[in-house]
Design a protein around this motif. Sequence first.
Motif, PDB file in Angstrom:
ATOM      1  N   LEU A  84       0.821  -1.203   0.000  1.00  0.00           N
ATOM      2  CA  LEU A  84       0.000   0.000   0.000  1.00  0.00           C
ATOM      3  C   LEU A  84       0.855   1.254   0.000  1.00  0.00           C
ATOM      4  O   LEU A  84       0.534   2.249  -0.652  1.00  0.00           O
ATOM      5  CB  LEU A  84      -0.925  -0.017   1.226  1.00  0.00           C
ATOM      6  N   LEU A  85       2.004   1.213   0.689  1.00  0.00           N
ATOM      7  CA  LEU A  85       2.867   2.387   0.756  1.00  0.00           C
ATOM      8  C   LEU A  85       3.417   2.747  -0.618  1.00  0.00           C
ATOM      9  O   LEU A  85       3.435   3.924  -1.003  1.00  0.00           O
ATOM     10  CB  LEU A  85       4.017   2.136   1.746  1.00  0.00           C
ATOM     11  N   SER A  86       3.849   1.729  -1.373  1.00  0.00           N
ATOM     12  CA  SER A  86       4.397   2.002  -2.702  1.00  0.00           C
ATOM     13  C   SER A  86       3.330   2.558  -3.629  1.00  0.00           C
ATOM     14  O   SER A  86       3.605   3.406  -4.482  1.00  0.00           O
ATOM     15  CB  SER A  86       5.012   0.725  -3.299  1.00  0.00           C
ATOM     16  N   LEU A  87       2.094   2.070  -3.480  1.00  0.00           N
ATOM     17  CA  LEU A  87       1.011   2.578  -4.319  1.00  0.00           C
ATOM     18  C   LEU A  87       0.654   4.017  -3.940  1.00  0.00           C
ATOM     19  O   LEU A  87       0.306   4.820  -4.812  1.00  0.00           O
ATOM     20  CB  LEU A  87      -0.213   1.678  -4.195  1.00  0.00           C
ATOM     21  N   ILE A  88       0.734   4.349  -2.652  1.00  0.00           N
ATOM     22  CA  ILE A  88       0.487   5.732  -2.235  1.00  0.00           C
ATOM     23  C   ILE A  88       1.557   6.649  -2.814  1.00  0.00           C
ATOM     24  O   ILE A  88       1.279   7.760  -3.282  1.00  0.00           O
ATOM     25  CB  ILE A  88       0.445   5.829  -0.704  1.00  0.00           C
ATOM     26  N   LYS A  89       2.813   6.175  -2.820  1.00  0.00           N
ATOM     27  CA  LYS A  89       3.879   6.974  -3.408  1.00  0.00           C
ATOM     28  C   LYS A  89       3.632   7.204  -4.898  1.00  0.00           C
ATOM     29  O   LYS A  89       3.864   8.294  -5.414  1.00  0.00           O
ATOM     30  CB  LYS A  89       5.226   6.260  -3.203  1.00  0.00           C
ATOM     31  N   THR A  90       3.157   6.146  -5.563  1.00  0.00           N
ATOM     32  CA  THR A  90       2.854   6.280  -6.981  1.00  0.00           C
ATOM     33  C   THR A  90       1.726   7.273  -7.202  1.00  0.00           C
ATOM     34  O   THR A  90       1.742   8.068  -8.145  1.00  0.00           O
ATOM     35  CB  THR A  90       2.476   4.914  -7.577  1.00  0.00           C
ATOM     36  N   ALA A  91       0.721   7.216  -6.326  1.00  0.00           N
ATOM     37  CA  ALA A  91      -0.441   8.096  -6.476  1.00  0.00           C
ATOM     38  C   ALA A  91      -0.070   9.568  -6.340  1.00  0.00           C
ATOM     39  O   ALA A  91      -0.808  10.446  -6.796  1.00  0.00           O
ATOM     40  CB  ALA A  91      -1.509   7.728  -5.446  1.00  0.00           C
ATOM     41  N   GLN A  92       1.081   9.853  -5.717  1.00  0.00           N
ATOM     42  CA  GLN A  92       1.495  11.240  -5.572  1.00  0.00           C
ATOM     43  C   GLN A  92       1.823  11.889  -6.915  1.00  0.00           C
ATOM     44  O   GLN A  92       1.937  13.108  -7.010  1.00  0.00           O
ATOM     45  CB  GLN A  92       2.718  11.316  -4.656  1.00  0.00           C
ATOM     46  N   LYS A  93       1.945  11.068  -7.955  1.00  0.00           N
ATOM     47  CA  LYS A  93       2.312  11.584  -9.266  1.00  0.00           C
ATOM     48  C   LYS A  93       1.115  12.012 -10.098  1.00  0.00           C
ATOM     49  O   LYS A  93       1.285  12.425 -11.242  1.00  0.00           O
ATOM     50  CB  LYS A  93       3.095  10.519 -10.047  1.00  0.00           C
ATOM     51  N   ILE A  94      -0.080  11.906  -9.556  1.00  0.00           N
ATOM     52  CA  ILE A  94      -1.243  12.098 -10.413  1.00  0.00           C
ATOM     53  C   ILE A  94      -1.423  13.533 -10.890  1.00  0.00           C
ATOM     54  O   ILE A  94      -2.254  13.776 -11.742  1.00  0.00           O
ATOM     55  CB  ILE A  94      -2.544  11.620  -9.717  1.00  0.00           C
ATOM     56  N   GLU A  95      -0.665  14.483 -10.338  1.00  0.00           N
ATOM     57  CA  GLU A  95      -0.760  15.834 -10.851  1.00  0.00           C
ATOM     58  C   GLU A  95       0.012  15.984 -12.162  1.00  0.00           C
ATOM     59  O   GLU A  95      -0.147  16.979 -12.860  1.00  0.00           O
ATOM     60  CB  GLU A  95      -0.230  16.820  -9.801  1.00  0.00           C
ATOM     61  N   ARG A  96       0.866  15.041 -12.480  1.00  0.00           N
ATOM     62  CA  ARG A  96       1.616  15.106 -13.726  1.00  0.00           C
ATOM     63  C   ARG A  96       0.712  14.733 -14.895  1.00  0.00           C
ATOM     64  O   ARG A  96      -0.304  14.073 -14.740  1.00  0.00           O
ATOM     65  CB  ARG A  96       2.809  14.152 -13.662  1.00  0.00           C
ATOM     66  N   VAL A  97       1.112  15.155 -16.080  1.00  0.00           N
ATOM     67  CA  VAL A  97       0.340  14.871 -17.279  1.00  0.00           C
ATOM     68  C   VAL A  97       0.873  13.594 -17.917  1.00  0.00           C
ATOM     69  O   VAL A  97       2.068  13.478 -18.171  1.00  0.00           O
ATOM     70  CB  VAL A  97       0.433  16.042 -18.284  1.00  0.00           C
ATOM     71  N   PHE A  98      -0.012  12.646 -18.180  1.00  0.00           N
ATOM     72  CA  PHE A  98       0.407  11.364 -18.719  1.00  0.00           C
ATOM     73  C   PHE A  98      -0.094  11.132 -20.140  1.00  0.00           C
ATOM     74  O   PHE A  98      -0.057  10.012 -20.633  1.00  0.00           O
ATOM     75  CB  PHE A  98      -0.058  10.230 -17.800  1.00  0.00           C
TER      76      PHE A  98
END
Length: 880
Positions: free
Chosen positions: A488-502
Amino acid sequence: MLKFPKPSQLSQLSQIFSKRTNSSILTDDNATTKPKKRTENRPSAYRHLSGKGLSLAVKAQILGEVPELDDDIPTFYVLREYSRSNSLLVDIKTRELDLPSALASTTVGKNTESASVIFLKHRHGSDNVPSPRLERLVRACLDDPTLRVQLVVVTILWGRAPSKEDSLLRLLMADEWSTPSIPKQLFNIGVMGRDTVVQFAAPKELHTLIKEVKQTDTANINATALTQTIATALKGFLDKQRTSIIGPDLSDKRNITGKILASSVVQSAIEQESATTGKSIVEVKKEAAGYIGEITSDYSHSVVRFFLHFLTWLWEQLYDGVEVRHFERVRTIAPDSQIIYVPCHRSHMDYLLLSYVIYKRGLRIPYIAAGDNLNIPILGEILRGGGAFFMRRSFKGNALYSTVFKEYLHTLMQRTVPIEYFIEGGRSRSGRLLPPKLGMLAMTVGSYLRDPAKPVVFIPTYISYERIMEGATYVGELKGKPKESENLLSLIKTAQKIERVFGTVHLSFGEPLHLTHFLDKFNVKTGKDALMLSPDEQADNKKQTHAMIANIGVKIMQNINKSAVVNPVSLLALVLLSTPKSALDETQAIEQIALYQRIAQALPYDGDTFITDMHPKDILAYGLQLELIERTPHVLGDMIKVADKQAPLLSYFKNNILHVFILASFIASLIQRNGRMYRDKLEDISVLLYPFLQTELFLKHSQRSIKDTIGEILDMLAKENLVVKWGDTLISAPETNSPAYQQLIVLAAPAQQSLERYFMALTLLSEQGTGRLNAEQVVNLCYFLGQRVSVLYADDLPDMFDKALFTSFLDTLVRMGYAHIEPKTGMIDFDERIDKIAEHAKYVLNPDMIELLRHSARLSDDEIDSVMDEMHKKRKFGRK
């Protein structure tokens, strides 16, 4: 926010339901062949009033394609059960879509029907009593064989508009299988009216249905019996349509557990486990029940719909859009087939994205085979509710678990639940397709051979991104960093990137593969036919089954690649990473992008392959927007280069589409390296090396057609002035100082990395000699050699040392008979043909690279031992 209708609207809606009238506009059972005499505007006024009342609250969506109907043929709309609101809704939609009105009177032969709606279960009727209107139509067709009548089956679902559901109450009240009561239907209309979908099926000729019944059942010769049989067939079609949208009426997890434990296969496995381990039957049965709880999905329609809101928000935050191609293929075959989605695996987002796309387009989402690494607190339960079932990475050494898992998969197929699994096994770290893992495929085929329910159809699915969250992680793992376990911690870290444009996500559903086709092709016997075989014939049948499964795996990968999307980012990556410094003059970059677009259009890889039509200037602007490239101003012309630290990430997207251009790049590399070549020599080298390219990239061209394909490529390159043809025998490069030669160099670069890897492995084997290395040593040594070459010559791109590619190359050597793995020792034996293949390096590699490979391949025993010790350390500390 929940929107309730106004009191005046509810009053009108209530009148629609409670009104009892002798009018035959809606009723089917009381209608006569000649309607009762009534005033001119009474039907019109009634229709206007009731339709207006319903339209106040209901704004239904149309699902799928609207059928094309012949206005000259009487049209009747078929609904499953009597419903005043449904018939009014159909009338509203038919008028909106300019179809024959559902509530208009229709003349059929000598008779006139007061409305064009057929209720299979009519008012006050039962399932055993056929629809009077349908029976009258059947009799009319029997009396006049030239009479034509078309039936349009209509599916209506209240609360199943994929893009409209926005509250928990709506989700809980959404349409399921039970027939709604009048109060619930009032709620549906008042609250769910804007969340309703209507699907019109393609028209069916009544004469055709009658003819089919007579052919299959000669006893049904009277009109009543014919009508009943036709009605049953129409109900079956309606049920299939509903099943394909909301799914079957499944039992809960507890019932599934009981069914699996009660199966003879699992009971036998429990007894065998008890005999082997000495445990009691009760203990082993409890253990099996634990496995079932570990594996099974806990699918919930409400959870799926509720979770949909979060995904809709997430995609809006992450992506500019989701583009979907060829989905109608799936919609067409879904009602009559066991659908198996087999997508490529790029990212953890694949799980959510594919289900989201399928649901939004009106089909039931599949049950997804997920690795047990995702079965973590909170997330695991959410995924279960969304249809995920979990499987261990390996079944080895646990026969009971293997049996339970196979039985669970079999229960899913018996209920014709759509299933999804990633045939590569795990996510690709390089962007190329990984070799198929055949375990799930074999279990799918085994289930069908054991007891087929519906025809199995595999749906290869291509997924591509323009940025991925895991990009940096992939590069690190390719370079040897231990793989991190999901938590869950690694997924939360990944979720921090959602402000970037993909960027934009692309999904393309490839050409379906029908299992029955492969059964016929490999002459695999099933069912009773297989049981009647002799022991030797059964062994041959089993061997053919294994060969068939392997062939299906390859065809799935090829069809995934056929449906590739050459998006702006992958095209930009292919161009810039083909230059020495990952940079080009802006004008050259624009011309090179345009060249790739022309190549892909002149020689399409496949009819399913999509090439972006974005203008090259716009592609550069798009890359700048995504911060993947940079523009460096210069007085002689701006330069375009890959942004800092983005080259390894862009190589991932380049590899997504490498197969589309690899043969053109391969031919260009041969001509550019040699200056000029005789055509027969070029063809000989191509025939020799093509099997390795085909295996690595799952190319669709057959070995026997490769010379013809080369001819087409040469013609295209000549037309672009990238090569010069001297008659039919000699091919040369253009002048070295010409713009065309510079384009040829860039075009040739992508194939060079593959060729360097091949000759790295061949040189290693040749220098070390036969019988000295095993497969693990060859792969690991090539991995370290590739790292050195990458640092020295390839800007540290991870493509050069992807272990999966070396494993694939070695497998191809063995499959083609160039090498042989000794069963007892595991050592690789080969003959002088390896040396002869290695000699061809001079035609494809520059002298410096050849010398580097030879020097690097001359390893001592101590150096080989050091490499293996280092790999064992990585493996040890990489375990979680």
